[in-house]
Design a protein around this motif. Structure first.
Motif, PDB file in Angstrom:
ATOM      1  N   UNK A 151       0.835  -1.198  -0.090  1.00 16.19           N
ATOM      2  CA  UNK A 151       0.061  -0.075   0.007  1.00 16.19           C
ATOM      3  C   UNK A 151       0.693   1.270   0.149  1.00 16.19           C
ATOM      4  N   UNK A 152       2.025   0.894   0.090  1.00 17.61           N
ATOM      5  CA  UNK A 152       3.110   2.292   0.098  1.00 17.61           C
ATOM      6  C   UNK A 152       3.298   2.892  -0.950  1.00 17.61           C
ATOM      7  N   UNK A 153       4.229   3.698  -1.148  1.00 13.53           N
ATOM      8  CA  UNK A 153       4.915   4.294  -2.561  1.00 13.53           C
ATOM      9  C   UNK A 153       6.254   4.331  -2.318  1.00 13.53           C
ATOM     10  N   UNK A 206      -0.654  -4.465 -15.437  1.00 14.80           N
ATOM     11  CA  UNK A 206      -0.692  -4.734 -14.084  1.00 14.80           C
ATOM     12  C   UNK A 206      -0.287  -3.537 -13.264  1.00 14.80           C
ATOM     13  N   UNK A 207       0.074  -2.411 -13.896  1.00 17.56           N
ATOM     14  CA  UNK A 207       0.586  -1.185 -13.109  1.00 17.56           C
ATOM     15  C   UNK A 207      -0.510   0.101 -13.460  1.00 17.56           C
ATOM     16  N   UNK A 208      -1.193   0.016 -14.512  1.00 14.69           N
ATOM     17  CA  UNK A 208      -2.098   0.925 -14.671  1.00 14.69           C
ATOM     18  C   UNK A 208      -3.021   1.244 -13.608  1.00 14.69           C
ATOM     19  N   UNK A 215       0.530   2.458  -4.123  1.00 23.91           N
ATOM     20  CA  UNK A 215      -0.401   1.339  -3.735  1.00 23.91           C
ATOM     21  C   UNK A 215       0.386  -0.031  -4.002  1.00 23.91           C
ATOM     22  N   UNK A 216       1.602   0.009  -3.795  1.00 27.16           N
ATOM     23  CA  UNK A 216       2.454  -1.017  -4.069  1.00 27.16           C
ATOM     24  C   UNK A 216       2.086  -2.314  -3.326  1.00 27.16           C
ATOM     25  N   UNK A 217       2.207  -3.561  -4.338  1.00 30.25           N
ATOM     26  CA  UNK A 217       1.859  -4.834  -3.870  1.00 30.25           C
ATOM     27  C   UNK A 217       2.930  -5.979  -3.746  1.00 30.25           C
ATOM     28  N   UNK A 266       8.304  -5.360  -1.431  1.00 29.70           N
ATOM     29  CA  UNK A 266       7.081  -4.788  -0.721  1.00 29.70           C
ATOM     30  C   UNK A 266       6.659  -6.099   0.129  1.00 29.70           C
ATOM     31  N   UNK A 267       6.650  -5.769   1.464  1.00 24.84           N
ATOM     32  CA  UNK A 267       6.208  -6.324   2.515  1.00 24.84           C
ATOM     33  C   UNK A 267       4.777  -6.509   2.750  1.00 24.84           C
TER      34      UNK A 267
END
Length: 121
Positions: free
Chosen positions: A15-17, A62-64, A84-86, A119-120
């Motif tokens: 969820x981070x950036x 996948x990143x749009x 919104x990193x996964x 990404x954790x």
């Protein structure tokens, strides 16, 4: 004789950036397309996003909506804002630049050394 220096990778929670930067330097006459590719563990290197000198962008599905590519032509820098990193985004991210050298009037692709994005969950 082109160097692409990447920065901005690291570890973030889901969820981070992160914001990646890639600065091109060397005996460069012009830079056309710049972009970002990534390689997840055990996977091939895949396109993330590209941007032309005029600002036309292209994104992997996948990143749009989450990632934004931009560039500063005056500074020869391309950026990748990742929101919104996964965990699925975990990979080594590589910068690409399509470069025309001052000494050779043709286009060639140059790659950065890669920067790790973790990404954790």
């Amino acid at each position: 004789q082109v160097q692409l220096v990447e920065s901005g990778g690291g570890l973030v929670q889901a969820g981070g950036s992160l914001r990646l930067s890639c600065a091109a330097s060397g005996s460069i006459f012009n830079i056309n397309t710049m972009g970002w590719y990534r390689q997840a563990p055990g996977q091939q290197r895949d396109l993330v996003a590209t941007i032309t000198r005029a600002g036309r962008t292209n994104y992997a599905d996948a990143v749009k909506g989450r990632f934004t590519i931009s560039r500063d032509n005056a500074k020869s820098i391309v950026y990748l804002q990742m929101n919104s990193l996964k965990p699925e985004d975990i990979a080594v991210y590589y910068c690409l630049a399509e470069v025309m050298l001052r000494s050779y009037s043709d286009w060639a692709q140059y790659w950065g050394q890669g920067t790790q994005v973790t990404v954790s969950s």
